[in-house]
Design an enzyme around this catalytic site. Structure first.
Site, PDB file in Angstrom:
ATOM      1  N   GLU A  57      64.830   3.483  57.925  1.00 19.92           N
ATOM      2  CA  GLU A  57      65.377   2.881  56.699  1.00 19.92           C
ATOM      3  C   GLU A  57      66.627   3.663  56.279  1.00 19.92           C
ATOM      4  OE1 GLU A  57      62.885   3.046  53.114  1.00 19.92           O
ATOM      5  OE2 GLU A  57      63.674   1.075  52.570  1.00 19.92           O
ATOM      6  N   LYS A 102      55.030   5.477  34.867  1.00 21.25           N
ATOM      7  CA  LYS A 102      55.803   6.690  35.157  1.00 21.25           C
ATOM      8  C   LYS A 102      57.106   6.217  35.787  1.00 21.25           C
ATOM      9  CE  LYS A 102      56.549   9.274  38.488  1.00 21.25           C
ATOM     10  NZ  LYS A 102      58.045   9.359  38.623  1.00 21.25           N
ATOM     11  N   ARG A 135      65.143   9.290  38.659  1.00 24.35           N
ATOM     12  CA  ARG A 135      66.574   9.070  38.925  1.00 24.35           C
ATOM     13  C   ARG A 135      67.165   8.008  37.998  1.00 24.35           C
ATOM     14  NH1 ARG A 135      66.897   8.406  45.408  1.00 24.35           N
ATOM     15  NH2 ARG A 135      69.038   7.849  44.843  1.00 24.35           N
ATOM     16  N   CYS A 155      64.370  -2.901  49.112  1.00 31.10           N
ATOM     17  CA  CYS A 155      63.369  -3.002  50.178  1.00 31.10           C
ATOM     18  C   CYS A 155      63.492  -4.359  50.860  1.00 31.10           C
ATOM     19  CB  CYS A 155      61.975  -2.839  49.612  1.00 31.10           C
ATOM     20  SG  CYS A 155      61.516  -4.206  48.566  1.00 31.10           S
ATOM     21  N   SER A 196      58.999   4.898  48.724  1.00 35.64           N
ATOM     22  CA  SER A 196      59.196   5.126  50.164  1.00 35.64           C
ATOM     23  C   SER A 196      57.859   5.175  50.908  1.00 35.64           C
ATOM     24  CB  SER A 196      59.955   6.430  50.364  1.00 35.64           C
ATOM     25  OG  SER A 196      59.202   7.486  49.809  1.00 35.64           O
ATOM     26  N   PHE A 238      63.528   4.131  42.109  1.00 38.61           N
ATOM     27  CA  PHE A 238      64.795   4.162  41.359  1.00 38.61           C
ATOM     28  C   PHE A 238      65.578   2.856  41.457  1.00 38.61           C
ATOM     29  CE2 PHE A 238      66.631   4.986  45.545  1.00 38.61           C
ATOM     30  CZ  PHE A 238      67.879   4.373  45.465  1.00 38.61           C
TER      31      PHE A 238
HETATM   32  P1  NAD Z   1      60.324   7.529  46.313  1.00 37.80           P
HETATM   33  O1  NAD Z   1      59.166   7.333  47.223  1.00 37.80           O
HETATM   34  O2  NAD Z   1      61.169   8.731  46.508  1.00 37.80           O
HETATM   35  O3  NAD Z   1      59.838   7.604  44.782  1.00 37.80           O
HETATM   36  C1  NAD Z   1      59.052   6.572  44.224  1.00 37.80           C
HETATM   37  C2  NAD Z   1      58.202   7.144  43.104  1.00 37.80           C
HETATM   38  O4  NAD Z   1      57.271   8.093  43.654  1.00 37.80           O
HETATM   39  C3  NAD Z   1      58.995   7.908  42.036  1.00 37.80           C
HETATM   40  O5  NAD Z   1      58.460   7.600  40.774  1.00 37.80           O
HETATM   41  C4  NAD Z   1      58.774   9.365  42.390  1.00 37.80           C
HETATM   42  O6  NAD Z   1      58.848  10.217  41.257  1.00 37.80           O
HETATM   43  C5  NAD Z   1      57.378   9.345  42.985  1.00 37.80           C
HETATM   44  N1  NAD Z   1      57.165  10.411  43.998  1.00 37.80           N
HETATM   45  C6  NAD Z   1      58.085  10.883  44.877  1.00 37.80           C
HETATM   46  N2  NAD Z   1      57.529  11.821  45.664  1.00 37.80           N
HETATM   47  C7  NAD Z   1      56.232  11.930  45.283  1.00 37.80           C
HETATM   48  C8  NAD Z   1      55.137  12.716  45.727  1.00 37.80           C
HETATM   49  N3  NAD Z   1      55.263  13.582  46.729  1.00 37.80           N
HETATM   50  N4  NAD Z   1      53.945  12.563  45.117  1.00 37.80           N
HETATM   51  C9  NAD Z   1      53.802  11.668  44.113  1.00 37.80           C
HETATM   52  N5  NAD Z   1      54.815  10.889  43.656  1.00 37.80           N
HETATM   53  C10 NAD Z   1      56.005  11.017  44.222  1.00 37.80           C
HETATM   54  O7  NAD Z   1      61.193   6.174  46.385  1.00 37.80           O
HETATM   55  P2  NAD Z   1      62.622   5.876  45.748  1.00 37.80           P
HETATM   56  O8  NAD Z   1      63.666   6.616  46.526  1.00 37.80           O
HETATM   57  O9  NAD Z   1      62.588   6.018  44.280  1.00 37.80           O
HETATM   58  O10 NAD Z   1      62.751   4.307  46.061  1.00 37.80           O
HETATM   59  C11 NAD Z   1      63.266   3.811  47.266  1.00 37.80           C
HETATM   60  C12 NAD Z   1      62.158   3.393  48.205  1.00 37.80           C
HETATM   61  O11 NAD Z   1      61.365   2.391  47.600  1.00 37.80           O
HETATM   62  C13 NAD Z   1      62.686   2.755  49.496  1.00 37.80           C
HETATM   63  O12 NAD Z   1      61.947   3.253  50.585  1.00 37.80           O
HETATM   64  C14 NAD Z   1      62.420   1.264  49.290  1.00 37.80           C
HETATM   65  O13 NAD Z   1      62.275   0.515  50.478  1.00 37.80           O
HETATM   66  C15 NAD Z   1      61.165   1.305  48.505  1.00 37.80           C
HETATM   67  N6  NAD Z   1      60.946   0.062  47.771  1.00 37.80           N
HETATM   68  C16 NAD Z   1      59.975  -0.772  48.208  1.00 37.80           C
HETATM   69  C17 NAD Z   1      59.756  -1.990  47.573  1.00 37.80           C
HETATM   70  C18 NAD Z   1      58.697  -2.928  48.064  1.00 37.80           C
HETATM   71  O14 NAD Z   1      58.359  -3.858  47.334  1.00 37.80           O
HETATM   72  N7  NAD Z   1      58.158  -2.764  49.257  1.00 37.80           N
HETATM   73  C19 NAD Z   1      60.533  -2.339  46.455  1.00 37.80           C
HETATM   74  C20 NAD Z   1      61.509  -1.449  46.011  1.00 37.80           C
HETATM   75  C21 NAD Z   1      61.704  -0.233  46.678  1.00 37.80           C
END
Ligand code: NAD
Length: 488
Positions: free
Chosen positions: A388, A175, A179, A284, A228, A151
């Protein structure tokens, strides 16, 4: 007025998802309903993958230089619509308009680099590997790839992958985050104008069911994920079972080390405050733990300025140009972060700056807002230092010297990024060489790698082998075919 329901973009057309489940997208700064996003089903995802698979044979045979021309056209459209795209990001996410402009710019830079594909994709060869025998490697695309997006950078993150994937001759399905789906809808409106062959790029809105369906589909050759750590680990494991390629960029807990000789100029403080509180800490690559090295005098010299700077950050609706920090993305995030702050107090850390006390610019509802918080007396074992937070909370840890600081960084499960502020070349060299994080900053806050370098990440912050961006991502989206020839 009817609320706008978002649609999927499949095979070159906007179509309704086959679901009666929708989620509301609320502007976190204003509390107003912006749109409704469908929770697409497996059938919707399979239709998008089929369109991408059908488009693949012709697309891979389109010369790379012609594929790049579509990217050039998209760059022009993005420049023409730069401000509107940035406003969508601020409205659905909450970040300031300046931060959104930065995100739009970074997205465009990905396209600029990917449009060099005729050079980037070239293979290599060697004459006479044995007498009269030559060998060469041709980099070929693989088929359908997808992105499961987070998001927090709703416009930019899919652009870390999509332009490189299609430039290499693959086809793609995004996809979006359930949010913050509106930024991708805006991007795909422009992609529609570019007139790519139907099916080359597709957009599916939705949540877990859609993500699982992408991973379950045998025609998907590789998955890119940003999100995450628990979900990243799940995706890496699941794709491993079916042999799909994976880039999974995950969560973070980044340390910024302040050495006693750090030059505390205005630019340093601006960079540090932006690292910790930019995007309301929802990055991140946010600074999260400040590791201050040195005696009490050095500590006080730094902390006085840091706390003063953080307390002056103006918080409000990100569309107001004077605002320096917007709200967090939704009300649940705010409640979760308040829970983290309460736990930190119980664990014995000192809450020097309490961001729960709101000082807001303008007449905005308080639902999603927090001001910056700073905890002192944090020890590396506290949850404040280990987990985090993804919010505007800085935890200050102390260390006696650089060796101890590096041990503390290594004790943390994450390995995304870390920075050091010092004028000492030996310390900088030691930090760069020894610290086990994928990105390092020296006298610079936690900043994102440019599109022409890979996006680092180690330990629990990354699952995979090749990284996003740069030369790595070209290798991820292609496979070298080896040809050995002899002519009689
Ligand atoms: P999230 O893991 O909740 O969701 C990310 C994506 O995964 C979404 O599209 C969601 O619909 C999907 N998803 C969620 N649960 C799932 C499941 N059980 N099975 C399959 N798909 C699922 O993350 P978020 O809250 O949207 O984003 C924040 C996180 O992203 C933070 O932890 C942040 O550190 C990380 N992030 C990392 C980087 C990087 O480059 N390392 C960059 C940006 C954000």
């Amino acid at each position: 007025m009817a609320v706008k329901r978002l649609q999927n973009f499949i095979n070159g057309e906007w179509v309704d998802a086959s679901t009666d489940k929708f989620a509301e997208i609320i502007n976190p700064a204003r509390g107003t309903l912006l749109s409704e996003v469908p929770m697409s089903t497996k059938a919707d995802v399979d239709a998008a993958v089929k369109a991408a698979q059908d488009a693949y044979p012709d697309w891979r045979n389109t010369p790379p230089v012609a594929r790049a021309r579509y990217l050039h056209r998209l760059i022009e459209l993005l420049e023409d619509n730069f401000n509107e795209l940035s406003i969508v990001q601020t409205t659905e996410h909450g970040k300031t308009i300046d931060e959104s402009r930065g995100e739009t710019r970074r997205g465009i830079e990905m396209l600029e680099v990917a449009s060099g594909i005729p050079s980037l994709m070239q293979g290599y060869n060697l004459e006479d590997i044995a007498h009269g025998i030559d060998e060469y490697a041709i980099n070929q695309p693989l088929g359908v790839f997808c992105c499961i997006a987070p998001f927090n950078f709703p416009f930019m993150v899919p652009l870390w992958f999509l332009p490189f994937a299609i430039a290499c001759g693959n086809t793609f399905v995004v996809k979006s985050s359930p949010r913050t789906p509106m930024s991708q809808a805006a991007l795909f409106k422009l992609l529609e104008e570019v007139d790519l062959p139907p099916g080359v790029v597709n957009l599916v809105n939705g949540a877990n069911e859609a993500a699982e369906a992408l991973m379950d589909n045998p025609q998907v050759k590789g998955v890119t994920f940003v999100g995450s750590t628990p979900v990243g680990r799940h995706i890496y494991r699941k794709c491993g079972e079916t042999g799909k390629r994976v880039i999974a960029q995950a969560g973070a807990k980044n340390y910024v080390v302040i050495m006693p000789d750090a030059v505390l100029e205005e630019a340093t403080m601006v960079s540090l405050l932006a690292s910790f509180f930019g995007n309301a800490g929802q990055r991140c690559l946010s600074g999260s733990n400040l590791l201050v090295v040195g005696d009490d005098a050095a500590y006080k010299r730094f902390m006085d300025r840091f706390v003063e700077g953080a307390s002056k950050i103006s918080v409000g609706d990100g569309l107001d140009e004077s605002v320096q920090m917007g709200p967090v993305q939704n009300a649940e995030s705010k409640q979760r972060i308040i829970g983290v702050i309460e736990k930190g107090i119980v664990e014995g850390a000192k809450l020097t700056l309490d961001g729960r006390e709101l000082h807001l610019v303008g007449d905005v509802p308080e639902t999603c807002f927090l001001n910056p918080s700073i905890f002192e007396n944090v020890t590396p074992d506290m949850s404040l230092a280990r987990e985090e937070i993804f919010g505007p909370v800085a935890s200050v840890v102390r260390a006696k010297d650089l060796d101890e600081a590096i041990d503390i960084i290594h004790d943390n499960p994450y390995g995304n990024a870390s920075s050091i502020f010092t004028n000492n070349g030996k310390w900088s060299r030691q930090f760069q060489h020894d610290v086990n994080t994928g990105n390092i900053g020296i006298n610079i806050g936690i900043v994102a790698p440019m599109s022409f370098f890979p996006f680092g990440g180690r330990k629990d912050s990354f699952f995979g082998t090749l990284h996003g961006q740069g030369r790595d991502v070209i290798r991820f989206f292609t496979d070298p075919k080896i040809v050995i020839t002899r002519w009689f």
